[in-house]
Write a protein that holds these residues in place. Structure first.
Motif, short mmCIF file in Angstrom:
data_model
loop_
_atom_site.label_atom_id
_atom_site.label_comp_id
_atom_site.label_asym_id
_atom_site.label_seq_id
_atom_site.Cartn_x
_atom_site.Cartn_y
_atom_site.Cartn_z
N GLY A 162 -36.31 -48.88 68.49
CA GLY A 162 -35.64 -49.70 69.49
C GLY A 162 -34.62 -48.92 70.31
N ASP A 163 -33.84 -48.02 69.66
CA ASP A 163 -32.85 -47.25 70.40
C ASP A 163 -33.52 -46.33 71.41
OD1 ASP A 163 -30.79 -48.46 69.07
OD2 ASP A 163 -30.54 -46.85 67.59
N SER A 164 -34.62 -45.69 71.00
CA SER A 164 -35.33 -44.81 71.93
C SER A 164 -35.90 -45.59 73.11
CB SER A 164 -36.46 -44.08 71.21
OG SER A 164 -35.96 -43.13 70.28
N LEU A 165 -36.43 -46.80 72.83
CA LEU A 165 -36.96 -47.62 73.92
C LEU A 165 -35.87 -48.06 74.88
CD1 LEU A 165 -39.60 -49.89 72.15
CD2 LEU A 165 -40.03 -48.24 73.98
N ARG A 166 -34.72 -48.44 74.35
CA ARG A 166 -33.64 -48.85 75.23
C ARG A 166 -33.18 -47.69 76.10
NH1 ARG A 166 -32.69 -52.65 71.09
NH2 ARG A 166 -31.85 -51.10 69.67
N LEU A 167 -33.11 -46.50 75.52
CA LEU A 167 -32.71 -45.32 76.29
C LEU A 167 -33.77 -45.01 77.34
CD1 LEU A 167 -30.66 -43.05 76.71
CD2 LEU A 167 -31.91 -41.72 74.96
N ALA A 168 -35.04 -45.11 76.96
CA ALA A 168 -36.12 -44.81 77.91
C ALA A 168 -36.13 -45.83 79.05
CB ALA A 168 -37.46 -44.81 77.20
N LYS A 169 -35.86 -47.08 78.72
CA LYS A 169 -35.83 -48.10 79.76
C LYS A 169 -34.79 -47.76 80.83
CE LYS A 169 -34.44 -52.86 80.57
NZ LYS A 169 -33.77 -54.04 80.00
N GLU A 170 -33.65 -47.28 80.41
CA GLU A 170 -32.58 -46.97 81.35
C GLU A 170 -32.73 -45.60 81.99
OE1 GLU A 170 -30.43 -49.20 82.25
OE2 GLU A 170 -31.32 -50.62 80.82
N ARG A 171 -33.38 -44.65 81.28
CA ARG A 171 -33.32 -43.26 81.76
C ARG A 171 -34.69 -42.57 81.75
NH1 ARG A 171 -28.57 -39.87 79.28
NH2 ARG A 171 -29.42 -38.54 80.91
N LEU A 172 -35.74 -43.33 81.92
CA LEU A 172 -37.08 -42.73 81.86
C LEU A 172 -37.21 -41.58 82.86
CD1 LEU A 172 -40.40 -44.66 81.47
CD2 LEU A 172 -40.27 -42.67 82.93
N SER A 173 -36.71 -41.74 84.06
CA SER A 173 -36.86 -40.70 85.08
C SER A 173 -36.04 -39.45 84.78
CB SER A 173 -36.46 -41.24 86.46
OG SER A 173 -35.19 -41.86 86.42
N ASP A 174 -35.12 -39.52 83.80
CA ASP A 174 -34.34 -38.34 83.41
C ASP A 174 -35.08 -37.45 82.42
OD1 ASP A 174 -32.22 -39.16 84.99
OD2 ASP A 174 -31.22 -40.23 83.35
N VAL A 175 -36.16 -37.98 81.83
CA VAL A 175 -36.95 -37.17 80.87
C VAL A 175 -37.60 -36.03 81.63
CG1 VAL A 175 -38.91 -37.21 79.29
CG2 VAL A 175 -37.31 -39.12 79.35
N ASP A 176 -37.37 -34.79 81.19
CA ASP A 176 -37.76 -33.64 82.01
C ASP A 176 -39.16 -33.12 81.73
OD1 ASP A 176 -37.49 -32.36 79.57
OD2 ASP A 176 -36.30 -30.69 80.36
N ASP A 177 -39.96 -33.86 80.96
CA ASP A 177 -41.34 -33.46 80.68
C ASP A 177 -42.29 -34.50 81.26
OD1 ASP A 177 -43.39 -31.81 79.13
OD2 ASP A 177 -43.70 -33.81 78.28
N GLY A 178 -43.15 -34.07 82.21
CA GLY A 178 -43.99 -35.00 82.94
C GLY A 178 -44.97 -35.76 82.07
N LEU A 179 -45.64 -35.09 81.13
CA LEU A 179 -46.61 -35.78 80.28
C LEU A 179 -45.91 -36.78 79.37
CD1 LEU A 179 -49.47 -36.22 79.37
CD2 LEU A 179 -49.28 -34.21 77.88
N SER A 180 -44.72 -36.44 78.90
CA SER A 180 -43.96 -37.39 78.07
C SER A 180 -43.58 -38.64 78.87
CB SER A 180 -42.69 -36.72 77.53
OG SER A 180 -43.01 -35.64 76.68
N ARG A 181 -43.21 -38.46 80.13
CA ARG A 181 -42.92 -39.64 80.96
C ARG A 181 -44.17 -40.51 81.11
NH1 ARG A 181 -40.61 -35.85 84.33
NH2 ARG A 181 -42.16 -36.28 85.95
N ALA A 182 -45.32 -39.87 81.29
CA ALA A 182 -46.57 -40.63 81.40
C ALA A 182 -46.82 -41.45 80.14
CB ALA A 182 -47.74 -39.69 81.67
N VAL A 183 -46.59 -40.85 78.97
CA VAL A 183 -46.75 -41.57 77.71
C VAL A 183 -45.78 -42.75 77.64
CG1 VAL A 183 -46.54 -41.39 75.20
CG2 VAL A 183 -47.67 -39.57 76.48
N LEU A 184 -44.54 -42.54 78.09
CA LEU A 184 -43.57 -43.63 78.07
C LEU A 184 -43.98 -44.76 79.00
CD1 LEU A 184 -40.28 -41.55 77.93
CD2 LEU A 184 -40.98 -43.25 76.24
N TRP A 185 -44.46 -44.43 80.19
CA TRP A 185 -44.94 -45.49 81.09
C TRP A 185 -46.08 -46.28 80.44
CZ3 TRP A 185 -42.45 -47.57 84.83
CH2 TRP A 185 -41.59 -46.83 85.65
#
Length: 808
Positions: free
Chosen positions: A516-539
């Protein structure tokens, strides 16, 4: 047409060995029928009662070993044969019908210049609509083809032209291939040819599309694929040429005919394509070429091993293109969605009863789930061992047929891992596993939970210690990536970082649920993740959470607005499409939907400043507009039609506007756009006319698809509500696989229906007389509708938007 049962195919394969088909086609008889003469040289291993398949207008003659047989014995598409053991020859002459459904030998006349083209679609059991044959994949034979053609036509086939004598074309005899891979095309094609690695290559399209055929790009990518496969596979390219034909009215993305691949014509881009469309075409080119080995050189024995064709071609094509971002946001969701339908089946089903039921398995399971499982297998074994087994399999079964057991036997030789146990767990079961991260009560340690043992990489993201951004936001950087097996981590508690992301390289088949903590952080800061494939997985994770009713659709729209600027074009286009066509249209109603369209229009305007996102953003802006519309280039037909379609939906356009636009785009595509626009008009008379086109006009599947896409608009739910029950009644009478699948996939009232349609459709599916392909397609749509109704109910109750999710 009687479908071939599995036990019939097995008995015939035991009894017969086919040496050679000599086929002559006469295409000089006009536009309704053609002549088909076939000689079949074969052997009976034993005395046998069996049958030949042909589906003609008329059967003129049939001789066995020089003795004429009674043609009236033809029953439907089967001719009975009594064969003593030994060599035999059949000679058959028939008149066959041209097709307008994309099955058999399809004929198309271009409205632009009145030129006519034909091409074959022999798959799945449609070869018998072209010539007499034993129509099953494991009765391979060589093919020797000649054809009489009208003047000005040229012929294309599996082999290179061997003779051209006036209007008669002949082609080199093929190696041993299955009847469903027989290919022929003829007409006044616009052709561009080249040579590479000592082989002739060709690109072919209708003459009216010649100016749009970007031969340089297509050849460059085709040659890259050829060179890549030459390095990957021990077996050399197995055929004598490689033509790519872009065909009108083609029902599928492409067909892997040896030496002559046929593609959906929309892959010749009339207007500027998006980056996603370019990459999709590149993947399709690579996928079809991979079939030259997986499917054509080595072919499945029966349709239960369809995955040996499609899963392999899917996996290999993405690997060759090194495009795991596209794979993550498009392919994997297709697999996981399909695996949650009531119609799900194992990648390798226990049995496929007959050829009619086989078609339904060309789905997200046989393609995407199977491909993702193969990526997991390659990760587990290591690429060296995996491809050593693959190459052993291809060499051992070249120009023959194979099964899953054959493939596993080849892998066994190159690994000490238990590949049969793996296949049992991954290929012979249904359902999507979930890889979850669960934090302890103190939130200081976490554990990972899953049913299967996944080999994957777990990413740990932390705020960058060195960054001093001017906007006050700190990138989340990848501190480390752990390659692990999930069972090795089960039950253990680990000190992990602020954002923990399992499978950030998309190496396994599962739904991913971070803590849950990782999801909340990703919800607020997904575009700050500096790895493109990881952002795709999060989306993809947030997409799945919305679909499962565990994350607010409105918050997903807000995330798109916050995090899409600067995103990879493939990811951005996927998110925009999902937000508009699924989240807004299916999961939201009333003012919630209106607010979502306004928000998507706003974010689309902001994305217009990014040249990499301009086109998908402009398309989304048009689709979300409710009053003023953006200006579009006058020479871009796609954008002009999109604006007009949206105006039609909103009641801001009249039939004369459609007529005017159609005159400006007098083409096949223009005709289909016009039909879609007319069906979208919010007028009872227009809806009745569209209904007639869908069900009572004899229209092609392409035209029916266009009308279906225009007919059901969320803005017009009250207007079309009375048509929903009528749809079930009308669809019950559909004939033919292509039309059945078109109606189910493109014309079902998913966008407008509610709980009452769920109940009616569930009862309707219990009917015993439904076309198998129609039943399967509607069953899948019912699952989507049930899910949409459930999500809407959760949203109306105020779904928790904190970002917390409970694994399901």
């Amino acid at each position: 047409m009687t479908a071939l049962r599995r036990e019939e195919a097995e008995a015939r394969a035991r009894a017969l060995y086919i040496d050679l088909y000599t086929v002559h086609l006469d295409l000089t008889r006009g536009h309704r029928t053609f002549g088909s003469r076939t000689s079949i040289e074969f052997r009976a291993r034993e005395d046998v009662e069996t049958f030949l398949e042909i589906d003609p207008v008329s059967l003129e003659s049939l001789a066995l070993d020089g003795t004429e047989l009674d043609t009236s014995l033809l029953a439907g598409n089967r001719f009975p044969l009594t064969l003593p053991a030994g060599p035999h020859r059949l000679d058959i002459a028939a008149t066959m019908p041209f097709s307008d459904s994309g099955e058999g030998l399809h004929l198309y006349t271009d409205p632009v210049d009145d030129r006519t083209y034909v091409y074959t679609m022999s798959f799945l059991d449609n070869a018998q609509k072209i010539f007499a044959c034993f129509d099953q994949p494991d009765l391979k034979a060589a093919f020797d083809l000649t054809a009489d053609l009208p003047e000005t036509w040229k012929g294309l086939a599996n082999g290179v032209p061997s003779i051209t004598n006036g209007s008669t074309f002949g082609f080199a005899t093929t190696p041993r291939i299955s009847p469903y891979l027989f290919a022929f095309a003829a007409g006044p094609w616009h052709s561009v040819t080249a040579e590479h690695a000592g082989l002739p290559f060709g690109l072919h399209c209708r003459r009216s599309l010649a100016e749009h055929l970007d031969a340089e790009d297509l050849f460059a990518h085709t040659f890259d694929c050829y060179d890549g496969y030459a390095e990957l596979f021990d077996e050399p390219y197995p055929f004598d040429s490689y033509d790519q034909v872009f065909a009108p009215d083609f029902n599928h993305g492409a067909m892997e005919n040896p030496g002559m691949v046929v593609f959906r014509e929309s892959m010749v881009f009339r207007d500027e394509p998006t980056e996603s469309e370019r990459r999709a075409r590149n993947i399709t080119v690579a996928h079809e070429m991979a079939h030259m080995w997986f499917g054509d050189l080595v072919t499945m024995r029966w349709w239960d091993d369809l995955w040996l064709n499609e899963s392999f071609a899917d996996f290999i094509s993405y690997r060759l293109n090194d495009d795991w971002t596209d794979f993550t946001v498009k392919r994997v969701p297709w697999g996981t969605d399909s695996d949650q339908y009531r119609s799900t089946h194992p990648v390798v089903p226990p049995s496929v009863e007959d050829s009619a039921r086989a078609f339904a398995n060309f789905d997200g399971i046989s393609y995407a789930k199977g491909a993702t499982c193969l990526r997991q297998l390659s990760t587990r074994l290591g690429e060296e061992a995996f491809f050593a087994g693959v190459n052993a399999h291809l060499t051992r079964h070249r120009f023959a047929n194979a099964t899953l057991e054959d493939f596993l036997r080849s892998l066994d030789e190159h690994t000490d891992q238990d590949v049969r146990a793996w296949a049992g767990e991954w290929l012979r079961t249904t359902g999507v596993d979930t890889v979850s991260v669960r934090k302890s009560a103190s939130s200081e340690t976490s554990e990972i939970v899953s049913e299967k043992d996944h080999r994957l990489a777990i990413a740990h993201f932390v705020p960058s210690p060195d960054s001093r951004p001017s906007d006050g936001r700190t990138p989340l950087v990848l501190e480390r990536s752990d390659d692990v097996g999930t069972r090795d981590l089960e039950g253990g508690h680990h000190r992990w970082k602020p954002l923990v992301l399992p499978d950030h390289k998309c190496q396994t088949y599962a739904k991913i649920r971070p803590d849950g903590d990782s999801l909340r952080l990703a919800k607020e800061r997904l575009s700050d993740v500096d790895d493109g494939l990881s952002r795709a997985v999060l989306w993809r994770i947030f997409r799945d959470l919305v679909r499962d009713g565990e994350f607010s659709p409105r918050d997903y729209i807000s995330m798109a607005a916050a995090h899409l600027p600067g995103e990879d074009p493939i990811v951005a286009e996927s998110v925009l499409a999902n937000a508009r066509r699924v989240v807004a249209d299916l999961y939201l109603r009333g003012s919630d939907r209106e607010e979502a369209l306004d928000a998507l229009a706003s974010v689309s305007r902001s994305l217009l400043e990014d040249k990499n996102l301009y086109l998908p953003a402009l398309r989304t802006l048009i689709d979300c507009s409710t009053d003023s519309f953006p200006s579009v280039p006058a020479d871009n037909h796609d954008l002009a039609w999109r604006v007009l379609l949206r105006r039609c939906v909103l009641g801001q356009a009249a039939p004369r506007d459609i007529d005017e636009r159609e005159r400006a785009d007098f083409s096949k595509s223009g005709t289909e756009w016009a039909a879609k626009c007319r069906a979208a008009l919010p007028d009872p008379a227009a809806k009745e006319a569209a209904w007639k086109t869908m069900f009572h006009s004899g229209a092609t599947p392409y035209l029916v698809a266009a009308v279906g896409q225009g007919f059901w608009q969320p803005e017009q739910r009250e207007l079309v509500s009375g048509f929903e029950e009528r749809w079930l009644d009308e669809a019950s009478n559909v004939k033919g696989t292509a039309m059945a699948m078109t109606l189910a996939r493109q014309a079902f009232p998913l966008n407008t229906a509610g709980k009452s349609m769920v109940d009616r459709t569930g009862a309707w599916l219990a009917r015993p007389d439904l076309n198998p392909s129609l039943r399967r397609g509607v069953s899948d749509k019912l699952d989507e509708l049930e899910r949409a109704v459930a999500v809407r109910g959760g949203e109306s109750r105020g779904t928790d938007s904190s970002g917390s999710a409970t694994p399901r």
